[in-house]
Design an enzyme around this catalytic site. Structure first.
Site, PDB file in Angstrom:
ATOM      1  N   ALA A  47      28.099  40.038  44.004  1.00  0.00           N
ATOM      2  CA  ALA A  47      27.910  41.210  43.991  1.00  0.00           C
ATOM      3  C   ALA A  47      28.408  41.930  45.031  1.00  0.00           C
ATOM      4  O   ALA A  47      28.451  41.543  46.440  1.00  0.00           O
ATOM      5  CB  ALA A  47      26.010  41.205  44.509  1.00  0.00           C
ATOM      6  N   GLY A 106      26.361  36.718  42.803  1.00  0.00           N
ATOM      7  CA  GLY A 106      26.115  37.269  41.213  1.00  0.00           C
ATOM      8  C   GLY A 106      26.939  36.561  40.276  1.00  0.00           C
ATOM      9  O   GLY A 106      26.559  36.952  39.394  1.00  0.00           O
ATOM     10  N   GLU A 108      25.467  33.946  38.721  1.00  0.00           N
ATOM     11  CA  GLU A 108      24.595  33.754  38.318  1.00  0.00           C
ATOM     12  C   GLU A 108      24.760  34.514  36.833  1.00  0.00           C
ATOM     13  O   GLU A 108      24.064  34.014  36.260  1.00  0.00           O
ATOM     14  CB  GLU A 108      23.654  34.988  39.014  1.00  0.00           C
ATOM     15  CG  GLU A 108      23.166  34.143  40.018  1.00  0.00           C
ATOM     16  CD  GLU A 108      22.431  35.349  41.124  1.00  0.00           C
ATOM     17  OE1 GLU A 108      23.234  35.821  41.671  1.00  0.00           O
ATOM     18  OE2 GLU A 108      21.357  34.841  41.596  1.00  0.00           O
ATOM     19  N   GLU A 123      23.974  33.808  49.783  1.00  0.00           N
ATOM     20  CA  GLU A 123      22.914  34.490  49.966  1.00  0.00           C
ATOM     21  C   GLU A 123      22.966  34.723  51.038  1.00  0.00           C
ATOM     22  O   GLU A 123      22.669  35.240  52.318  1.00  0.00           O
ATOM     23  CB  GLU A 123      22.175  34.810  48.533  1.00  0.00           C
ATOM     24  CG  GLU A 123      23.258  35.861  47.853  1.00  0.00           C
ATOM     25  CD  GLU A 123      23.033  34.731  46.095  1.00  0.00           C
ATOM     26  OE1 GLU A 123      24.010  33.623  46.245  1.00  0.00           O
ATOM     27  OE2 GLU A 123      23.508  34.954  45.688  1.00  0.00           O
TER      28      GLU A 123
HETATM   29  N1  CAA Z   1      31.461  42.451  47.931  1.00  0.00           N
HETATM   30  C1  CAA Z   1      32.198  43.496  47.944  1.00  0.00           C
HETATM   31  N2  CAA Z   1      33.308  43.098  48.434  1.00  0.00           N
HETATM   32  C2  CAA Z   1      33.883  41.579  48.388  1.00  0.00           C
HETATM   33  C3  CAA Z   1      33.185  40.777  48.033  1.00  0.00           C
HETATM   34  C4  CAA Z   1      32.053  41.059  47.647  1.00  0.00           C
HETATM   35  N3  CAA Z   1      30.645  40.038  47.450  1.00  0.00           N
HETATM   36  N4  CAA Z   1      34.000  39.717  47.561  1.00  0.00           N
HETATM   37  C5  CAA Z   1      34.604  40.085  48.772  1.00  0.00           C
HETATM   38  N5  CAA Z   1      35.158  41.001  48.611  1.00  0.00           N
HETATM   39  C6  CAA Z   1      36.245  41.749  49.359  1.00  0.00           C
HETATM   40  C7  CAA Z   1      36.895  41.819  50.297  1.00  0.00           C
HETATM   41  O1  CAA Z   1      35.595  42.226  51.478  1.00  0.00           O
HETATM   42  C8  CAA Z   1      37.924  42.010  50.549  1.00  0.00           C
HETATM   43  O2  CAA Z   1      37.968  43.183  50.919  1.00  0.00           O
HETATM   44  P1  CAA Z   1      38.994  44.278  51.622  1.00  0.00           P
HETATM   45  O3  CAA Z   1      40.816  43.690  51.017  1.00  0.00           O
HETATM   46  O4  CAA Z   1      38.909  45.072  52.172  1.00  0.00           O
HETATM   47  O5  CAA Z   1      39.459  43.520  52.947  1.00  0.00           O
HETATM   48  C9  CAA Z   1      38.630  41.653  49.202  1.00  0.00           C
HETATM   49  O6  CAA Z   1      37.754  41.515  48.307  1.00  0.00           O
HETATM   50  C10 CAA Z   1      39.652  40.157  48.912  1.00  0.00           C
HETATM   51  O7  CAA Z   1      38.606  39.602  49.831  1.00  0.00           O
HETATM   52  P2  CAA Z   1      38.946  38.374  50.870  1.00  0.00           P
HETATM   53  O8  CAA Z   1      39.537  39.485  51.186  1.00  0.00           O
HETATM   54  O9  CAA Z   1      37.726  38.047  51.516  1.00  0.00           O
HETATM   55  O10 CAA Z   1      39.383  37.099  50.046  1.00  0.00           O
HETATM   56  P3  CAA Z   1      39.341  35.568  50.381  1.00  0.00           P
HETATM   57  O11 CAA Z   1      40.189  34.943  49.737  1.00  0.00           O
HETATM   58  O12 CAA Z   1      39.716  35.565  51.881  1.00  0.00           O
HETATM   59  O13 CAA Z   1      37.972  35.392  50.518  1.00  0.00           O
HETATM   60  C11 CAA Z   1      35.961  34.679  48.900  1.00  0.00           C
HETATM   61  C12 CAA Z   1      37.165  34.779  49.097  1.00  0.00           C
HETATM   62  C13 CAA Z   1      35.540  33.610  49.544  1.00  0.00           C
HETATM   63  C14 CAA Z   1      35.892  34.484  47.908  1.00  0.00           C
HETATM   64  C15 CAA Z   1      35.140  35.458  50.209  1.00  0.00           C
HETATM   65  O14 CAA Z   1      35.784  36.966  49.946  1.00  0.00           O
HETATM   66  C16 CAA Z   1      33.723  35.722  50.282  1.00  0.00           C
HETATM   67  O15 CAA Z   1      33.108  35.382  50.756  1.00  0.00           O
HETATM   68  N6  CAA Z   1      33.510  36.970  49.345  1.00  0.00           N
HETATM   69  C17 CAA Z   1      32.095  37.480  49.326  1.00  0.00           C
HETATM   70  C18 CAA Z   1      31.180  36.285  48.651  1.00  0.00           C
HETATM   71  C19 CAA Z   1      30.044  36.588  48.721  1.00  0.00           C
HETATM   72  O16 CAA Z   1      29.181  36.662  49.826  1.00  0.00           O
HETATM   73  N7  CAA Z   1      28.933  36.715  47.463  1.00  0.00           N
HETATM   74  C20 CAA Z   1      27.971  36.861  47.478  1.00  0.00           C
HETATM   75  C21 CAA Z   1      27.007  38.142  47.349  1.00  0.00           C
HETATM   76  S1  CAA Z   1      25.531  38.498  47.393  1.00  0.00           S
HETATM   77  C22 CAA Z   1      24.826  38.078  46.381  1.00  0.00           C
HETATM   78  O17 CAA Z   1      26.187  38.219  44.921  1.00  0.00           O
HETATM   79  C23 CAA Z   1      23.581  38.920  45.986  1.00  0.00           C
HETATM   80  C24 CAA Z   1      23.138  38.756  44.892  1.00  0.00           C
HETATM   81  O18 CAA Z   1      22.474  37.534  44.098  1.00  0.00           O
HETATM   82  C25 CAA Z   1      23.066  39.810  43.801  1.00  0.00           C
END
Ligand code: CAA
Length: 239
Positions: free
Chosen positions: A47, A92, A95, A115
C-alpha cells in the site's frame, strides 16, 4: 497489468478504485481465467506509504476496508485469477497475490509483510489469508519479523505453486490459464466456489478485527515514526 512503476506499483486510493472498476466490469465477461502482473521490477511493493502517512485512525480503517473489499472481490471472482509475480510482492502486494487463486513467481520475486517495520499491521486481509495459505506458524514468523523472502523460500512454504526464470512468468501463467480453459468453465467455477466457501466462514470477522487494529495503529507514535523513516530513507527508531 498494474502500472504505476515509478512507485513500484504501490496501491493508492486511485489504483484501488480503478481495480474495483475493472473487476466489476470483467465480472460480466465470459472469461476462463485472468492474469494479474506488475509493470517494471515490482509486482506491487505494498500500500502507498506516502498516502497512508498522514491518515487518521478512521481514514486508515476505511482504507483497509477498501482494500479488503477489493481483495474479497478478486477471491470471489467468477473465474480463476492467477498472480504472475514478476518482482516485489510486499505488504498489500503480497495480500493481493494471496487473494488470487494461483500464484506463479519468477526468479526475481520477493515476498514479505513488512508492515510492523512501519509501525502498522497488515490491513488488506493478510493476517487472515497468509495463515490460510502457509499455516499460522509461518504466517506469524513472516509478519512478526517483516522478513523479505525469495521465490525458492516462497515455493518451499507453499506460497507459490510454480517458479519460472526471469521474464517468463506471464508466459507460464498463460500456459496454466490455457490448461484451465480446456476444462469445463462451470465445473472450474463451482470448484472455486466450493474450495473458497469451505475456508471463508471467518473472513468477514477476521477483516473486521484486522481493520480495527490497523486503524488503531494510526493513533500511535510508531506509525508516524515508521512511515517517516521509510519516506526519508532512514532506519526507524521505535521507542
Ligand atoms: N509506498 C509508496 N512508495 C513506495 C512504496 C510504497 N509501498 N514502495 C516503494 N515506493 C517508492 C519509493 O519511495 C521510491 O520512490 P522515490 O523514487 O520517489 O524515492 C520508489 O518507489 C522506488 O523505491 P526504492 O527506491 O525504495 O526502490 P529499492 O529498489 O531501493 O527498494 C523496496 C525496493 C525494497 C520494495 C522498497 O521500495 C520498499 O521497502 N518499499 C516499501 C515496502 C513496504 O513497506 N510495503 C508495505 C507497505 S504497508 C502495507 O502494504 C499496508 C497494508 O497491508 C495495507
Amino acid at each position: 497489468m498494474i502500472s504505476r512503476p515509478k512507485a513500484l506499483n504501490a496501491l493508492n486510493h486511485k489504483l484501488l478504485y480503478e481495480l474495483q472498476q475493472i473487476f466489476s466490469e470483467l465480472e460480466n465477461e465470459k472469461l476462463r481465467a485472468l492474469i494479474i502482473t506488475g509493470e517494471g521490477k515490482a509486482f506491487i511493493a505494498g500500500a502507498d506509504v506516502q498516502e497512508m502517512r498522514g491518515m487518521t485512525p478512521q481514514q486508515a480503517r476505511d482504507f483497509a476496508l477498501t482494500g479488503q473489499s477489493l481483495f474479497k472481490k478478486i477471491e470471489q471472482f467468477p473465474c480463476p485469477v492467477i498472480a504472475a509475480i514478476n518482482g516485489y510482492a510486499l505488504g498489500g502486494g503480497m495480500e493481493l497475490a494471496l487473494s488470487c487463486d494461483i500464484r506463479i513467481a519468477d526468479e526475481n520475486a520477493k515476498f514479505g509483510q513488512p508492515e510492523v517495520g512501519l509501525g502498522i499491521t497488515p490491513g488488506f486481509s493478510g493476517t487472515h489469508r497468509l495463515a490460510k495459505h502457509v499455516g499460522i506458524s509461518q504466517a506469524k514468523e513472516l509478519i512478526f519479523t517483516a522478513e523479505i523472502i525469495n521465490c525458492e523460500k516462497a515455493y518451499e512454504i507453499g506460497l507459490v505453486s510454480r517458479l519460472t526464470s526471469e521474464g517468463m512468468v506471464v508466459e507460464e501463467a498463460t500456459k496454466v490459464a490455457k490448461k484451465i480453459s480446456n476444462n469445463s468453465k462451470t465445473a472450474v467455477a463451482y470448484s472455486k466456489i466450493s474450495i473458497e466457501k469451505s475456508h471463508m466462514q471467518n473472513l468477514d470477522t477476521a477483516n473486521l478485527i484486522e481493520r480495527d487494529l490497523f486503524g488503531l495503529c494510526f493513533a500511535e507514535e510508531d506509525q508516524k515514526e515508521g512511515m517517516d523513516a521509510f519516506l526519508n530513507k532512514r532506519k526507524p527508531n521505535f521507542k
